[in-house]
Scaffold this motif. Structure first.
Motif, PDB file in Angstrom:
ATOM      1  N   SER A  52      53.466 113.259  62.965  1.00 18.01           N
ATOM      2  CA  SER A  52      53.575 113.509  64.407  1.00 18.01           C
ATOM      3  C   SER A  52      53.566 112.206  65.200  1.00 18.01           C
ATOM      4  O   SER A  52      54.341 112.041  66.141  1.00 18.01           O
ATOM      5  N   ALA A  53      52.691 111.280  64.811  1.00 13.24           N
ATOM      6  CA  ALA A  53      52.633 109.986  65.501  1.00 13.24           C
ATOM      7  C   ALA A  53      53.956 109.251  65.361  1.00 13.24           C
ATOM      8  O   ALA A  53      54.459 108.670  66.328  1.00 13.24           O
ATOM      9  N   SER A  54      54.543 109.282  64.175  1.00 10.90           N
ATOM     10  CA  SER A  54      55.825 108.636  63.948  1.00 10.90           C
ATOM     11  C   SER A  54      56.903 109.237  64.837  1.00 10.90           C
ATOM     12  O   SER A  54      57.705 108.523  65.441  1.00 10.90           O
ATOM     13  N   GLU A  55      56.905 110.544  64.918  1.00 15.89           N
ATOM     14  CA  GLU A  55      57.901 111.240  65.735  1.00 15.89           C
ATOM     15  C   GLU A  55      57.727 110.915  67.225  1.00 15.89           C
ATOM     16  O   GLU A  55      58.691 110.649  67.926  1.00 15.89           O
ATOM     17  N   GLN A  56      56.489 110.905  67.676  1.00 15.55           N
ATOM     18  CA  GLN A  56      56.215 110.682  69.107  1.00 15.55           C
ATOM     19  C   GLN A  56      56.358 109.222  69.524  1.00 15.55           C
ATOM     20  O   GLN A  56      56.837 108.931  70.611  1.00 15.55           O
ATOM     21  N   LEU A  57      55.934 108.301  68.655  1.00 15.66           N
ATOM     22  CA  LEU A  57      55.927 106.884  69.023  1.00 15.66           C
ATOM     23  C   LEU A  57      57.192 106.138  68.603  1.00 15.66           C
ATOM     24  O   LEU A  57      57.460 105.050  69.116  1.00 15.66           O
ATOM     25  N   GLY A  58      57.948 106.692  67.656  1.00 14.89           N
ATOM     26  CA  GLY A  58      59.192 106.039  67.220  1.00 14.89           C
ATOM     27  C   GLY A  58      58.935 104.633  66.690  1.00 14.89           C
ATOM     28  O   GLY A  58      58.101 104.436  65.812  1.00 14.89           O
ATOM     29  N   VAL A  59      59.639 103.639  67.241  1.00 15.84           N
ATOM     30  CA  VAL A  59      59.525 102.264  66.744  1.00 15.84           C
ATOM     31  C   VAL A  59      58.159 101.642  67.034  1.00 15.84           C
ATOM     32  O   VAL A  59      57.849 100.567  66.527  1.00 15.84           O
ATOM     33  N   ARG A  60      57.343 102.317  67.818  1.00 11.71           N
ATOM     34  CA  ARG A  60      55.997 101.812  68.112  1.00 11.71           C
ATOM     35  C   ARG A  60      54.972 102.285  67.080  1.00 11.71           C
ATOM     36  O   ARG A  60      53.782 102.108  67.247  1.00 11.71           O
ATOM     37  N   TYR A  61      55.434 102.897  65.983  1.00 13.06           N
ATOM     38  CA  TYR A  61      54.563 103.345  64.901  1.00 13.06           C
ATOM     39  C   TYR A  61      55.117 102.785  63.593  1.00 13.06           C
ATOM     40  O   TYR A  61      56.262 103.046  63.231  1.00 13.06           O
ATOM     41  N   ALA A  62      54.321 102.004  62.895  1.00 14.46           N
ATOM     42  CA  ALA A  62      54.769 101.357  61.663  1.00 14.46           C
ATOM     43  C   ALA A  62      53.817 101.681  60.516  1.00 14.46           C
ATOM     44  O   ALA A  62      52.669 102.054  60.728  1.00 14.46           O
ATOM     45  N   ILE A  63      54.334 101.526  59.316  1.00  6.75           N
ATOM     46  CA  ILE A  63      53.538 101.706  58.101  1.00  6.75           C
ATOM     47  C   ILE A  63      53.479 100.366  57.379  1.00  6.75           C
ATOM     48  O   ILE A  63      54.507  99.733  57.149  1.00  6.75           O
ATOM     49  N   ALA A  64      52.271  99.944  57.028  1.00  5.27           N
ATOM     50  CA  ALA A  64      52.086  98.738  56.222  1.00  5.27           C
ATOM     51  C   ALA A  64      51.680  99.175  54.823  1.00  5.27           C
ATOM     52  O   ALA A  64      50.635  99.793  54.640  1.00  5.27           O
ATOM     53  N   LEU A  65      52.541  98.904  53.847  1.00  4.37           N
ATOM     54  CA  LEU A  65      52.202  99.148  52.449  1.00  4.37           C
ATOM     55  C   LEU A  65      51.547  97.870  51.931  1.00  4.37           C
ATOM     56  O   LEU A  65      52.148  96.795  51.988  1.00  4.37           O
ATOM     57  N   VAL A  66      50.331  97.990  51.438  1.00  5.13           N
ATOM     58  CA  VAL A  66      49.557  96.817  51.018  1.00  5.13           C
ATOM     59  C   VAL A  66      49.156  96.975  49.559  1.00  5.13           C
ATOM     60  O   VAL A  66      48.497  97.952  49.190  1.00  5.13           O
ATOM     61  N   ASN A  67      49.580  96.012  48.742  1.00 13.40           N
ATOM     62  CA  ASN A  67      49.162  95.982  47.346  1.00 13.40           C
ATOM     63  C   ASN A  67      48.007  94.990  47.257  1.00 13.40           C
ATOM     64  O   ASN A  67      48.210  93.784  47.342  1.00 13.40           O
ATOM     65  N   ARG A  68      46.802  95.516  47.130  1.00 13.76           N
ATOM     66  CA  ARG A  68      45.619  94.643  47.103  1.00 13.76           C
ATOM     67  C   ARG A  68      45.568  93.775  45.849  1.00 13.76           C
ATOM     68  O   ARG A  68      44.976  92.705  45.870  1.00 13.76           O
ATOM     69  N   ARG A  69      46.207  94.220  44.776  1.00 11.30           N
ATOM     70  CA  ARG A  69      46.213  93.455  43.531  1.00 11.30           C
ATOM     71  C   ARG A  69      47.115  92.230  43.646  1.00 11.30           C
ATOM     72  O   ARG A  69      46.733  91.133  43.270  1.00 11.30           O
TER      73      ARG A  69
END
Length: 96
Positions: A52-69
């Motif tokens: 829902s946040a992605s849909e509502q915020l569009g480009v103002r919502y990002a996902i950070a994939l983090v590989n801790r290893r």
């Protein structure tokens, strides 16, 4: 946020004045050894709130994939990750 912008997060008015310049970042982390450098093999879920946040915020919502290893970080979006998905399993989680 534009470079040089300062937000006083202790001041609701300051937050209100800058809210439309903010990018909200959801962080998904892994340390699984089977996850490749480009995050191939990474299994994770999106909550309804994240979708829902992605849909509502569009480009103002990002996902950070983090590989801790490996310390690798990839910035993306929900739509881009859904396009790259090799499989999707939709479910409803219930706690009683």
């Amino acid at each position: 946020m534009p470079i040089g912008t300062k937000v006083d997060f202790n001041c609701p008015k300051s937050i209100q004045n800058h809210i439309y310049n903010m990018v909200f970042i959801e962080i998904k982390t892994t340390n699984n050894t089977s996850v490749k450098e480009d995050f191939t093999g990474y299994f994770f879920a999106f909550t309804q709130g994240e979708l829902s946040a992605s849909e509502q915020l569009g480009v103002r919502y990002a996902i950070a994939l983090v590989n801790r290893r490996t310390k690798n970080i990839e910035m993306s979006s929900v739509p881009k990750l859904l396009v790259k998905a090799k499989s999707m399993n939709w479910q409803v989680s219930v706690q009683l």
